[in-house]
Enzyme design. Structure first.
Site, PDB file in Angstrom:
ATOM      1  N   HIS A   1      -9.223  -9.013  -7.572  1.00  0.00           N
ATOM      2  CA  HIS A   1      -9.116  -8.479  -6.217  1.00  0.00           C
ATOM      3  C   HIS A   1      -9.601  -9.539  -5.240  1.00  0.00           C
ATOM      4  O   HIS A   1     -10.617 -10.186  -5.467  1.00  0.00           O
ATOM      5  CB  HIS A   1      -9.994  -7.233  -6.089  1.00  0.00           C
ATOM      6  CG  HIS A   1     -10.107  -6.718  -4.690  1.00  0.00           C
ATOM      7  ND1 HIS A   1     -11.305  -6.675  -4.004  1.00  0.00           N
ATOM      8  CD2 HIS A   1      -9.175  -6.225  -3.838  1.00  0.00           C
ATOM      9  CE1 HIS A   1     -11.102  -6.169  -2.797  1.00  0.00           C
ATOM     10  NE2 HIS A   1      -9.830  -5.889  -2.669  1.00  0.00           N
TER      11      HIS A   1
ATOM     12  N   ASP B   1     -13.803  -8.164  -9.100  1.00  0.00           N
ATOM     13  CA  ASP B   1     -14.166  -8.348  -7.694  1.00  0.00           C
ATOM     14  C   ASP B   1     -15.442  -9.181  -7.619  1.00  0.00           C
ATOM     15  O   ASP B   1     -16.401  -8.931  -8.347  1.00  0.00           O
ATOM     16  CB  ASP B   1     -14.380  -6.989  -7.036  1.00  0.00           C
ATOM     17  CG  ASP B   1     -14.657  -7.106  -5.550  1.00  0.00           C
ATOM     18  OD1 ASP B   1     -13.722  -6.871  -4.768  1.00  0.00           O
ATOM     19  OD2 ASP B   1     -15.793  -7.449  -5.180  1.00  0.00           O
TER      20      ASP B   1
ATOM     21  N   ASP C   1      -0.267   0.018  -4.447  1.00  0.00           N
ATOM     22  CA  ASP C   1      -1.712   0.262  -4.432  1.00  0.00           C
ATOM     23  C   ASP C   1      -1.988   1.551  -3.661  1.00  0.00           C
ATOM     24  O   ASP C   1      -1.696   1.636  -2.475  1.00  0.00           O
ATOM     25  CB  ASP C   1      -2.392  -0.930  -3.738  1.00  0.00           C
ATOM     26  CG  ASP C   1      -3.904  -0.812  -3.696  1.00  0.00           C
ATOM     27  OD1 ASP C   1      -4.445   0.221  -4.123  1.00  0.00           O
ATOM     28  OD2 ASP C   1      -4.549  -1.771  -3.223  1.00  0.00           O
TER      29      ASP C   1
ATOM     30  N   LYS D   1       0.851  -1.194   0.000  1.00  0.00           N
ATOM     31  CA  LYS D   1       0.000   0.000   0.000  1.00  0.00           C
ATOM     32  C   LYS D   1       0.882   1.236   0.000  1.00  0.00           C
ATOM     33  O   LYS D   1       1.899   1.276   0.708  1.00  0.00           O
ATOM     34  CB  LYS D   1      -0.891   0.003   1.246  1.00  0.00           C
ATOM     35  CG  LYS D   1      -1.799  -1.210   1.340  1.00  0.00           C
ATOM     36  CD  LYS D   1      -2.844  -1.207   0.246  1.00  0.00           C
ATOM     37  CE  LYS D   1      -3.762  -2.408   0.361  1.00  0.00           C
ATOM     38  NZ  LYS D   1      -4.876  -2.330  -0.614  1.00  0.00           N
TER      39      LYS D   1
ATOM     40  N   GLU E   1      -1.874   0.457  -8.649  1.00  0.00           N
ATOM     41  CA  GLU E   1      -3.286   0.097  -8.490  1.00  0.00           C
ATOM     42  C   GLU E   1      -4.082   1.254  -7.900  1.00  0.00           C
ATOM     43  O   GLU E   1      -3.623   1.942  -6.993  1.00  0.00           O
ATOM     44  CB  GLU E   1      -3.346  -1.118  -7.551  1.00  0.00           C
ATOM     45  CG  GLU E   1      -4.729  -1.624  -7.258  1.00  0.00           C
ATOM     46  CD  GLU E   1      -4.682  -2.978  -6.542  1.00  0.00           C
ATOM     47  OE1 GLU E   1      -3.724  -3.745  -6.764  1.00  0.00           O
ATOM     48  OE2 GLU E   1      -5.591  -3.243  -5.743  1.00  0.00           O
TER      49      GLU E   1
ATOM     50  N   GLU F   1     -11.561  -3.120  -8.225  1.00  0.00           N
ATOM     51  CA  GLU F   1     -12.285  -3.584  -7.037  1.00  0.00           C
ATOM     52  C   GLU F   1     -13.437  -2.659  -6.670  1.00  0.00           C
ATOM     53  O   GLU F   1     -14.365  -3.080  -5.984  1.00  0.00           O
ATOM     54  CB  GLU F   1     -11.335  -3.766  -5.845  1.00  0.00           C
ATOM     55  CG  GLU F   1     -10.811  -2.480  -5.266  1.00  0.00           C
ATOM     56  CD  GLU F   1      -9.859  -2.710  -4.089  1.00  0.00           C
ATOM     57  OE1 GLU F   1      -8.669  -2.911  -4.350  1.00  0.00           O
ATOM     58  OE2 GLU F   1     -10.298  -2.673  -2.944  1.00  0.00           O
TER      59      GLU F   1
END
Lengths: 425, 425
Positions: free
Chosen positions: B351, B324, B248, B220, B274, B301
């Protein structure tokens, strides 16, 4: 010190499906409904903030559940502090990281936040003793841009550009406010054109519309092409060449169908083609707009948020922007959308009708005229003559124009007895 | 003749915010939750259909209310007839004209429909005695395209084009199914990279990931650039040059910030970036993708529906499509999205994580491999090692691969005791 002490909700549904008012190619039998919210305070001044989400029946209970989920954010707050910075409240609600997962910024949860934000604006305007449009039009450019969240917008509109637009409009505010109070704001009517009406009723309602002073009407299309040609012919004959006729497909088509259908209706001199396809489909609208020019493409009543409106403008995918009072997250997000439209020079013709949408959205269009775009050129507010009798301050539409509301508030308060009478379940 | 006799719902919430599992730049303290739905029949075979919407806490009650709104569509139906034509059921639910107003096709109501559709697939697979991926992979191309609603898709993918894609893949199905059963499907892990973890925990979890056989991890980013550079340096040092590292941003940026940030992280050889910005912003993703190439942009997602995915593909706005299991309207819409991705030649890396998303989405990726795209090249399913112990058929991830589930059903059934223990309120 006054506090917000209660968030009350109501599931209000009107059985409009019985008369086919509101029937179109995608919505054959709507029951116009409001997921309704009241904010009460302990200020002892008798003032409440009212807001609602317009829905068309089933699922209105889910929308009410979403309103309830906002109680913990609102109840207990200091009223003055809250109303003094509605930009901060908007950010707190929209960016609640857990609630945000349910969208983000779209659908039931986003519309619920819109109702809460609008209720706060209703309360703020009542406390100020002003109609919302006048309250907003009296704010400084800095105060107005502070209401807007520019996240995801800056590739099209920065805070500085928005400020510059508002400053250009500032010197003319007083003159335009006087004009508005004197002359009102142009309207068009959708009353004649619902798909469930027969040809005689269509002709009669067209005649009425012209007699009432409307210069534009709108017809629903997209069910059957031959029917649409016949109905447009009737409307054009009754209305004559000088009344503008818009058509609305309510998302019925894909790109190829849309282009084919509109080509077949072009001879009737269309004011615009509304919602030709999915409201999420920026690229399809852009392709349709290019193919059917000079007929402008209109959309917006189902556009989920400012990020989608931004893209529609960037891609030249709409020529008429149809703001909706209860689809996005309330007054603040609608101000962002008005600023985007002004930046791109696209006229805003708000969506109305339903339950209370006329009452609510007129304030935004009038604020736009006084303080943002500074013009009513090419702009009209939709009008449908349904259900106004249930509101404390119903719209005043005469001679084809909305006359500016003078009562304090946002126009969003429904009569207590209507709520009781039409409460569902 | 068996009927669907009950739709039961549960508001299940796990207190994950206490450990900062799942923390990222937009979601500091999620409580992983499931708005959970069980469909019961009177067939007497003990089989139920289970489905859920993954949420991160507050608002899970609203999501449950949306599941309840589907009761009148489902309870009382003939089971065999319903399961025999899930394309028709999908259309009935998604195009309910009154419920549709609450989206359309996005947010809480759309996700609720997804849970109901997935529960029906779970029931259908259990009755067939097959895992969902194998049930889908045994359907003919015609049966598969009948599940898909091509409304709003035909400017990018027609029914005939979809059929042609499926027919090309048909001869290789048996061989790929055997390969899948033998070797599994590639996975990557997000376990090391949550923003709330300190540097030592990051390094330790990176080391573990490599030891466990993963060839890609994900971190992240988007909180603070200096922190991100430091954390990526640690991860790259621990993992070495051959493990791929994706990042992400969880929608944190606008276009300019995204480009600047990614440029600053490029030296660490990113597998993808992402969710750089709003999941609704096709044009912004396209601009970012162009600016940061060759780093691919990944998203999905939070992509509301197939119409948005279509545009992302048309505009070259994503290079990795992240399906997703519970964001869109269930298996049927995900098949539409797999077909779109195959048409545009874009790899799908689903995801997962959350609650039960790994269990659910693996079936779609495996079906894609066997019957749609026909390849795992450039494709991996996300894996996070949380909360699997609450499922009846937890995923089997070993040596960096998902091993194909063999139990009947869609993988979406939670243990009864977990539901009881974590039911909210």
């Amino acid at each position: 010190m006054a506090r917000l002490i209660a968030l009350q909700t109501h599931d209000v549904r009107f059985p409009t499906s019985q008369t086919l008012d509101g029937s179109d190619a995608m919505n054959p039998d709507p029951d116009y409904s409001a997921a309704y919210l009241r904010l009460r305070t302990d200020a002892g001044d008798g003032l409440e903030g009212h807001g609602f989400v317009f829905t068309i029946g089933r699922g209105n209970d889910v929308q009410v559940a979403a309103l309830r989920a906002l109680e913990e954010h609102l109840v207990g707050r200091d009223v003055d502090e809250t109303l003094a910075d509605l930009g901060a409240v908007w950010r707190e609600l929209v960016h609640d990281s857990q609630l945000r997962w349910l969208g983000p910024e779209k659908g039931i949860m986003h519309m619920a936040i819109g109702a809460a934000v609008n209720a706060l604006w209703d309360l703020k305007a009542k406390r100020a003793g002003k109609p919302l449009w006048q309250l907003l039009s009296g704010m400084t450019p800095e105060e107005i841009v502070d209401l807007v969240d520019f996240r995801y917008l800056t590739d099209a509109l920065t805070r500085e550009e928005a400020l510059a637009l508002l400053r250009v409009a500032e010197p003319g505010r007083a003159e335009r406010e006087a004009t508005l109070l004197r002359e009102g704001y142009p309207a068009y009517t959708t009353t004649p054109g619902w798909l469930g009406y027969d040809d005689d009723k269509l002709a009669r309602l067209c005649r009425d519309a012209v007699a009432e002073g409307f210069t534009q009407i709108k017809l629903k299309v997209g069910g059957d092409l031959d029917d649409d040609v016949r109905r447009l012919r009737i409307a054009r004959e009754v209305c004559g060449p000088d009344v503008r006729i818009a058509v609305d497909a309510n998302q019925r088509w894909g790109v190829a169908d849309a282009v084919r259908w509109i080509e077949a209706l072009k001879e009737f001199d269309l004011a615009w083609i509304e919602e030709p396809t999915s409201p999420d489909d920026v690229l399809a609208h852009a392709a349709i707009a290019k193919a059917v020019a000079p007929v402008p493409v209109a959309t917006g009543e189902h556009t989920a948020n400012r990020v989608l409106f931004k893209q529609f403008l960037q891609a030249k995918a709409l020529g008429i922007l149809q703001l909706d009072a209860t689809r996005v997250a309330g007054v603040n997000e609608n101000i962002a959308i008005l600023l985007l439209a002004a930046k791109f020079g696209v006229p805003v013709c708000p969506h109305a009708g339903g339950v209370g949408l006329c009452e609510a959205v007129q304030h935004l269009a009038m604020f736009d005229y006084v303080a943002v775009s500074g013009t009513t050129e090419g702009r009209l507010i939709e009008f449908v003559d349904h259900l106004h009798e249930h509101f404390v301050t119903p719209v005043d539409v005469r001679d084809g124009r909305y006359h500016a509301p003078k009562s304090p508030g946002a126009g969003t308060e429904m009569l207590g007895k209507s709520i009781v009478e039409y409460e569902h379940g």
